[in-house]
Design a protein around this motif. Structure first.
Motif, PDB file in Angstrom:
ATOM      1  N   VAL A 178       0.679  -1.129  -0.162  1.00 27.69           N
ATOM      2  CA  VAL A 178       0.196  -0.162  -0.159  1.00 27.69           C
ATOM      3  C   VAL A 178       0.889   1.285  -0.126  1.00 27.69           C
ATOM      4  N   CYS A 180       0.969   5.230  -0.053  1.00 24.67           N
ATOM      5  CA  CYS A 180       0.394   6.777   0.681  1.00 24.67           C
ATOM      6  C   CYS A 180       1.527   8.081   0.160  1.00 24.67           C
ATOM      7  N   GLY A 184       0.086  10.922   4.663  1.00 23.33           N
ATOM      8  CA  GLY A 184      -1.097   9.443   4.843  1.00 23.33           C
ATOM      9  C   GLY A 184      -0.062   8.676   5.983  1.00 23.33           C
ATOM     10  N   LEU A 186      -0.153   4.416   7.060  1.00 24.52           N
ATOM     11  CA  LEU A 186      -1.094   3.127   7.194  1.00 24.52           C
ATOM     12  C   LEU A 186      -1.449   2.629   8.324  1.00 24.52           C
TER      13      LEU A 186
END
Ligand SMILES: [Fe+2]
Length: 278
Positions: A178, A180, A184, A186
């Motif tokens: 993932v 970002c 941001g 996670l």
């Protein structure tokens, strides 16, 4: 954003006048280690770090009276195999709960610069509810605190610290990565099997991470499936309540370790390097 800005500023100061993501190309690896080794504790123990982290938890809507957090870590993943041990340990597939974290632990991970799938870390979702034979029985968290972390700064070429690892070949793909932007984050269960991806992006990747646990989850020993852990000790001595920095109550800790060392040795780490990271 404020927390990642602050962390990035510390990184930039430490590498000045070099640009941190490319500094590895201009520095002998020993000098890189000499920069990163003091940078990590400077960030971890800076009063502003703690203030910004608590502001983040409040901002995101955590119940500050029932949320516990630990001090954040800072990680660097260099590109091209420049440095893979000690302060830049490349984490093999692991669950944080193999390192004595509670099954309800949530991991918060924040990048300091833009990054990509080639410099991220990976989840291996197949193993969410499938046990992985592993060596976590050899891991005691208090021993790790006493010995392992003190060694990290010395490790340059290889890492000799005893880490909980899978003892059988794993099917690591398909994995999930993932990405970002800075600012941001996670947010994921510490029970997920995850690993650092070999960084082939051409840039060093800098990130910070910390963990939280909720009072009610801890109290009922709830959380994610803990299907394959045999470690001893608990990380709960290192958590503080978000509202007033009080420790996790002893009656809760007892649920996770009925007999912690009476002399208090190793309950809390002094200088953090890596453990169960990403
Ligand atoms: Fe981890």
């Amino acid at each position: 954003m404020a927390l990642t800005d602050f962390a990035r500023e510390l990184v930039e100061q430490a590498f000045h006048p070099l640009q941190p993501e490319g500094a590895q190309f201009d520095l002998p690896v020993e000098q890189f280690v000499d920069i990163v080794s003091p940078l990590k504790p400077r960030f971890i123990h800076h009063p502003k770090t703690m203030a910004l982290l608590r502001a983040l938890l409040a901002d995101i809507g955590e119940d500050m009276d029932r949320t516990y957090f630990d001090l954040p870590r800072m990680r660097v993943a260099t590109t091209g195999g420049y440095l893979t041990a000690g302060v830049a340990y490349v984490l093999h597939p692991h669950r944080d709960i193999w390192y004595a974290s509670p099954p309800s632990q949530l991991n918060w991970w924040l990048p300091l610069f833009p990054f990509e799938a080639e410099s991220s870390f990976a989840f291996h979702p197949r193993y969410w509810n499938e046990p992985v034979p592993n060596s976590s029985a050899d891991y005691n968290h208090y021993e790790w605190n006493k010995v392992g972390r003190a060694q990290a700064a010395k490790e340059v070429k290889s890492d000799t610290r005893k880490q909980p690892k899978a003892t059988v070949p794993l099917q690591l793909e398909p994995d999930v990565r993932v990405v970002c932007p800075p600012g941001g984050l996670l947010l994921f269960s510490g029970a997920h099997l995850h690993s650092t991806v070999p960084n082939t992006s051409g840039r060093s990747r800098f990130s910070i991470d910390f963990r939280t646990a909720h009072h009610d989850d801890l109290e009922r020993v709830g959380g994610a499936p803990a299907i394959d852990r045999a470690c001893t000790g608990t990380t709960l001595f290192e958590l503080k309540r978000a509202s007033d920095l009080q420790p996790v109550p002893p009656e809760i800790i007892k649920l996770y370790d009925p007999a912690p060392p009476a002399d208090g040795e190793g309950l809390v780490f002094k200088a953090a390097a890596t453990s169960g990271g990403m």
